[in-house]
Design a protein around this motif. Structure first.
Motif, PDB file in Angstrom:
ATOM      1  N   ARG A  28      37.972  43.166  58.246  1.00 42.71           N
ATOM      2  CA  ARG A  28      37.029  42.490  57.365  1.00 42.71           C
ATOM      3  C   ARG A  28      36.285  43.469  56.450  1.00 42.71           C
ATOM      4  NH1 ARG A  28      37.329  40.008  61.991  1.00 42.71           N
ATOM      5  NH2 ARG A  28      35.755  41.257  63.032  1.00 42.71           N
ATOM      6  N   ASN A  29      37.013  44.356  55.820  1.00 42.14           N
ATOM      7  CA  ASN A  29      36.397  45.327  54.922  1.00 42.14           C
ATOM      8  C   ASN A  29      36.381  44.779  53.500  1.00 42.14           C
ATOM      9  OD1 ASN A  29      36.374  47.767  53.065  1.00 42.14           O
ATOM     10  ND2 ASN A  29      35.877  48.648  55.053  1.00 42.14           N
ATOM     11  N   LEU A  30      35.225  44.969  52.833  1.00 40.47           N
ATOM     12  CA  LEU A  30      35.083  44.409  51.484  1.00 40.47           C
ATOM     13  C   LEU A  30      36.101  44.982  50.503  1.00 40.47           C
ATOM     14  CD1 LEU A  30      31.236  44.171  50.948  1.00 40.47           C
ATOM     15  CD2 LEU A  30      32.853  42.397  51.573  1.00 40.47           C
ATOM     16  N   MET A  31      36.590  46.183  50.795  1.00 40.67           N
ATOM     17  CA  MET A  31      37.539  46.799  49.874  1.00 40.67           C
ATOM     18  C   MET A  31      38.821  45.967  49.756  1.00 40.67           C
ATOM     19  SD  MET A  31      35.950  49.499  48.907  1.00 40.67           S
ATOM     20  CE  MET A  31      37.049  50.757  48.297  1.00 40.67           C
ATOM     21  N   PHE A  32      39.062  45.084  50.724  1.00 44.22           N
ATOM     22  CA  PHE A  32      40.281  44.274  50.680  1.00 44.22           C
ATOM     23  C   PHE A  32      40.127  43.000  49.864  1.00 44.22           C
ATOM     24  CE2 PHE A  32      41.141  46.722  54.590  1.00 44.22           C
ATOM     25  CZ  PHE A  32      42.346  47.274  54.208  1.00 44.22           C
ATOM     26  N   TRP A  33      38.887  42.615  49.544  1.00 44.02           N
ATOM     27  CA  TRP A  33      38.709  41.352  48.826  1.00 44.02           C
ATOM     28  C   TRP A  33      39.452  41.359  47.504  1.00 44.02           C
ATOM     29  CZ3 TRP A  33      32.831  39.815  49.435  1.00 44.02           C
ATOM     30  CH2 TRP A  33      32.591  39.552  50.793  1.00 44.02           C
ATOM     31  N   ARG A  34      39.475  42.523  46.880  1.00 44.08           N
ATOM     32  CA  ARG A  34      40.120  42.564  45.568  1.00 44.08           C
ATOM     33  C   ARG A  34      41.553  43.101  45.661  1.00 44.08           C
ATOM     34  NH1 ARG A  34      35.616  46.963  44.107  1.00 44.08           N
ATOM     35  NH2 ARG A  34      36.629  48.786  44.977  1.00 44.08           N
ATOM     36  N   ALA A  35      42.052  43.221  46.870  1.00 46.31           N
ATOM     37  CA  ALA A  35      43.409  43.740  47.045  1.00 46.31           C
ATOM     38  C   ALA A  35      44.448  42.640  46.858  1.00 46.31           C
ATOM     39  CB  ALA A  35      43.551  44.344  48.437  1.00 46.31           C
ATOM     40  N   HIS A  36      45.578  43.013  46.304  1.00 41.81           N
ATOM     41  CA  HIS A  36      46.692  42.076  46.115  1.00 41.81           C
ATOM     42  C   HIS A  36      47.969  42.725  46.627  1.00 41.81           C
ATOM     43  CE1 HIS A  36      44.192  39.615  43.473  1.00 41.81           C
ATOM     44  NE2 HIS A  36      43.728  40.763  42.988  1.00 41.81           N
ATOM     45  N   VAL A  37      48.974  41.893  46.816  1.00 48.28           N
ATOM     46  CA  VAL A  37      50.277  42.412  47.234  1.00 48.28           C
ATOM     47  C   VAL A  37      51.329  41.987  46.214  1.00 48.28           C
ATOM     48  CG1 VAL A  37      52.102  42.271  48.976  1.00 48.28           C
ATOM     49  CG2 VAL A  37      49.712  42.455  49.693  1.00 48.28           C
ATOM     50  N   ARG A  38      52.106  42.956  45.783  1.00 46.81           N
ATOM     51  CA  ARG A  38      53.212  42.671  44.868  1.00 46.81           C
ATOM     52  C   ARG A  38      54.509  42.700  45.680  1.00 46.81           C
ATOM     53  NH1 ARG A  38      52.498  46.795  41.921  1.00 46.81           N
ATOM     54  NH2 ARG A  38      51.177  45.821  40.347  1.00 46.81           N
ATOM     55  N   ALA A  39      55.306  41.619  45.560  1.00 45.93           N
ATOM     56  CA  ALA A  39      56.601  41.591  46.259  1.00 45.93           C
ATOM     57  C   ALA A  39      57.703  41.886  45.256  1.00 45.93           C
ATOM     58  CB  ALA A  39      56.819  40.230  46.887  1.00 45.93           C
ATOM     59  N   THR A  40      58.474  42.933  45.500  1.00 47.34           N
ATOM     60  CA  THR A  40      59.606  43.260  44.635  1.00 47.34           C
ATOM     61  C   THR A  40      60.890  42.903  45.373  1.00 47.34           C
ATOM     62  OG1 THR A  40      58.333  45.131  43.793  1.00 47.34           O
ATOM     63  CG2 THR A  40      60.699  45.139  43.332  1.00 47.34           C
ATOM     64  N   PRO A  41      61.657  41.906  44.875  1.00 42.04           N
ATOM     65  CA  PRO A  41      62.916  41.574  45.548  1.00 42.04           C
ATOM     66  C   PRO A  41      63.884  42.751  45.404  1.00 42.04           C
ATOM     67  CG  PRO A  41      62.365  39.960  43.825  1.00 42.04           C
ATOM     68  CD  PRO A  41      61.443  41.114  43.659  1.00 42.04           C
ATOM     69  N   LEU A  49      56.974  45.309  49.611  1.00 43.59           N
ATOM     70  CA  LEU A  49      55.639  44.761  49.414  1.00 43.59           C
ATOM     71  C   LEU A  49      54.674  45.920  49.212  1.00 43.59           C
ATOM     72  CD1 LEU A  49      55.723  42.192  52.370  1.00 43.59           C
ATOM     73  CD2 LEU A  49      56.177  41.724  49.954  1.00 43.59           C
ATOM     74  N   SER A  50      53.997  45.941  48.061  1.00 42.70           N
ATOM     75  CA  SER A  50      53.059  47.042  47.824  1.00 42.70           C
ATOM     76  C   SER A  50      51.696  46.498  47.445  1.00 42.70           C
ATOM     77  CB  SER A  50      53.600  47.995  46.756  1.00 42.70           C
ATOM     78  OG  SER A  50      54.329  47.293  45.792  1.00 42.70           O
ATOM     79  N   ALA A  51      50.671  47.152  47.990  1.00 40.00           N
ATOM     80  CA  ALA A  51      49.290  46.724  47.746  1.00 40.00           C
ATOM     81  C   ALA A  51      48.770  47.352  46.466  1.00 40.00           C
ATOM     82  CB  ALA A  51      48.409  47.135  48.921  1.00 40.00           C
ATOM     83  N   TYR A  52      47.932  46.608  45.749  1.00 41.31           N
ATOM     84  CA  TYR A  52      47.229  47.187  44.616  1.00 41.31           C
ATOM     85  C   TYR A  52      45.849  46.536  44.523  1.00 41.31           C
ATOM     86  CZ  TYR A  52      48.674  42.993  42.026  1.00 41.31           C
ATOM     87  OH  TYR A  52      48.866  41.705  41.618  1.00 41.31           O
ATOM     88  N   GLY A  53      44.960  47.194  43.799  1.00 42.62           N
ATOM     89  CA  GLY A  53      43.620  46.636  43.619  1.00 42.62           C
ATOM     90  C   GLY A  53      42.649  47.049  44.711  1.00 42.62           C
ATOM     91  N   THR A  54      43.047  47.926  45.624  1.00 45.74           N
ATOM     92  CA  THR A  54      42.129  48.420  46.647  1.00 45.74           C
ATOM     93  C   THR A  54      42.171  49.941  46.656  1.00 45.74           C
ATOM     94  OG1 THR A  54      41.614  48.514  48.995  1.00 45.74           O
ATOM     95  CG2 THR A  54      43.924  48.200  48.449  1.00 45.74           C
ATOM     96  N   ASP A  55      41.011  50.551  46.971  1.00 46.41           N
ATOM     97  CA  ASP A  55      40.980  52.003  47.086  1.00 46.41           C
ATOM     98  C   ASP A  55      41.363  52.446  48.487  1.00 46.41           C
ATOM     99  OD1 ASP A  55      40.191  52.248  44.492  1.00 46.41           O
ATOM    100  OD2 ASP A  55      38.060  52.115  44.978  1.00 46.41           O
ATOM    101  N   LEU A  56      41.461  51.481  49.403  1.00 40.81           N
ATOM    102  CA  LEU A  56      41.841  51.862  50.767  1.00 40.81           C
ATOM    103  C   LEU A  56      43.328  52.192  50.808  1.00 40.81           C
ATOM    104  CD1 LEU A  56      39.916  49.373  53.025  1.00 40.81           C
ATOM    105  CD2 LEU A  56      39.578  51.821  52.800  1.00 40.81           C
ATOM    106  N   VAL A  57      43.643  53.180  51.624  1.00 41.10           N
ATOM    107  CA  VAL A  57      45.036  53.619  51.682  1.00 41.10           C
ATOM    108  C   VAL A  57      45.849  52.606  52.475  1.00 41.10           C
ATOM    109  CG1 VAL A  57      46.563  55.483  52.400  1.00 41.10           C
ATOM    110  CG2 VAL A  57      44.231  55.994  51.679  1.00 41.10           C
ATOM    111  N   GLN A  58      46.940  52.171  51.893  1.00 35.47           N
ATOM    112  CA  GLN A  58      47.869  51.266  52.585  1.00 35.47           C
ATOM    113  C   GLN A  58      49.276  51.694  52.218  1.00 35.47           C
ATOM    114  OE1 GLN A  58      47.645  47.799  54.141  1.00 35.47           O
ATOM    115  NE2 GLN A  58      49.605  46.975  53.540  1.00 35.47           N
ATOM    116  N   GLY A  59      50.115  51.899  53.227  1.00 32.97           N
ATOM    117  CA  GLY A  59      51.498  52.289  52.974  1.00 32.97           C
ATOM    118  C   GLY A  59      52.309  51.123  52.444  1.00 32.97           C
TER     119      GLY A  59
END
Ligand SMILES: [Zn+2]
Length: 324
Positions: A28-41, A49-59
């Motif tokens: 429940r970290n606020l940094m994820f509220w603006r995070a999105h996931v892009r799915a590339t077929p 699946l790659s995350a964008y819009g967050t400063d938190l590190v996500q692989g």
């Protein structure tokens, strides 16, 4: 104006009070509220699946979908799982059945527990179990964190029409590094033995392991293979070759400076890797940090091997014997 101030204040609060320590699992970290996931077929129902819009590190995450349900490699943070599912196409069975950990770090495996609670089986190398079940560095232990199915060298999962191959690499980034191969789709998920566009995070890593793991990766790939790196954009074999060439050069330069008997401080004063910086030089991904990490791990390895026995053996002699 007020709204802008409020946003600025909120952003600062988020940074000051809600930014987790590096290497810590967060819920429940606020940094994820603006995070999105892009799915590339990619191919054959395999998605990056790659995350964008967050400063938190996500692989990066890889998903295989089909009649059997969903298999996720490196689901990342729990907050991202719902966004990952939503980014995938509508499925007859949208349940996540299998989860593969490329290694145990927080930015790849924090969602294990949540997915286990939802019915998934977590699969990973035996040393990931040790890391997550016994001495987790990123949070207190939760049910389902550590893999329920472990393996040592390799494992095949027959799921959604694929024969997904999990292959343990020589320890490089961690002891548990695992490459996941989707042979029918010709896709490989690498975990953090390879990142695209920056230096990898190399603290407590083994440069010789990186070189060996990336050599193995090149053997498993061909010119059509789509390579999902631990972090960064989708890659091809040529990108891995570039990274391997850079790793070999890093090793050569640091070995030479150890050979000359330099201390860590003297070595850093020469900025030995600055021209090799592949991307943004941020903190632990900067050329100076990498030089420090590699110098420390190489000298430790030499000492462990008894090849630097101060003061009887000089580093110069030690490195020569290390090379043979
Ligand atoms: Zn990692």
């Amino acid at each position: 104006m007020l709204a802008a101030l409020a946003v600025a204040a909120f952003g600062a609060l988020g940074t000051l009070y809600l930014m987790p320590r590096h290497g810590v699992c967060v819920d429940r970290n606020l940094m994820f509220w603006r995070a999105h996931v892009r799915a590339t077929p990619l191919r054959n129902n395999v998605y990056m699946l790659s995350a964008y819009g967050t400063d938190l590190v996500q692989g990066n995450t890889t998903a295989l979908v089909g009649d059997d349900g969903v298999l996720l490699v490196d689901p990342g943070h729990p907050e991202m799982v719902g966004k990952e599912r939503a980014a995938l196409p509508d499925l007859k069975d949208p349940r996540v059945r299998l989860v593969v950990d490329s290694h145990g770090h927080f930015d790849h495996a924090c969602a294990n527990s949540q997915l286990f609670d939802d019915g998934a089986i977590i699969i990973g190398h035996g040393s990931i179990w040790n890391y997550l079940a016994e001495a987790s560095s990123w949070h207190s232990r939760r049910r389902g964190d550590a893999p329920q199915v472990t393996f040592e060298n390799a494992l095949t999962l027959r799921f959604d029409g694929e024969q997904v191959r999990l292959i343990h690499t020589p320890p490089a980034h961690t002891e548990g590094d695992t490459i996941t191969v989707f042979p029918r789709a010709n896709v490989i998920h690498t975990g953090d033995i390879f990142v695209n566009g920056t230096f990898p995070y190399m603290e407590n890593s083994d440069i010789d392991g990186y070189i060996a793991a990336e050599e193995l990766l090149l053997k498993l790939a061909d010119d059509n293979t789509l390579i999902v790196p631990g972090h960064g954009p989708l890659a091809r074999k040529a990108d891995v070759q570039k990274s391997l060439d850079r790793m070999r050069e890093v090793r050569k330069r640091i070995a030479l400076l150890i050979d000359q008997g330099l201390t860590r401080k003297q070595m850093l004063a020469r900025h030995p890797l600055d021209d090799l910086q592949p991307g943004p030089s941020r903190e632990v991904l900067g050329s100076q940090a990498v030089a420090g990490f590699v110098f420390t791990s190489m000298t430790k390895a030499l000492k462990r091997a008894g090849k630097i026995v101060v003061p009887h053996v000089t580093p110069a002699r030690a490195v020569r014997s290390f090379h043979k």
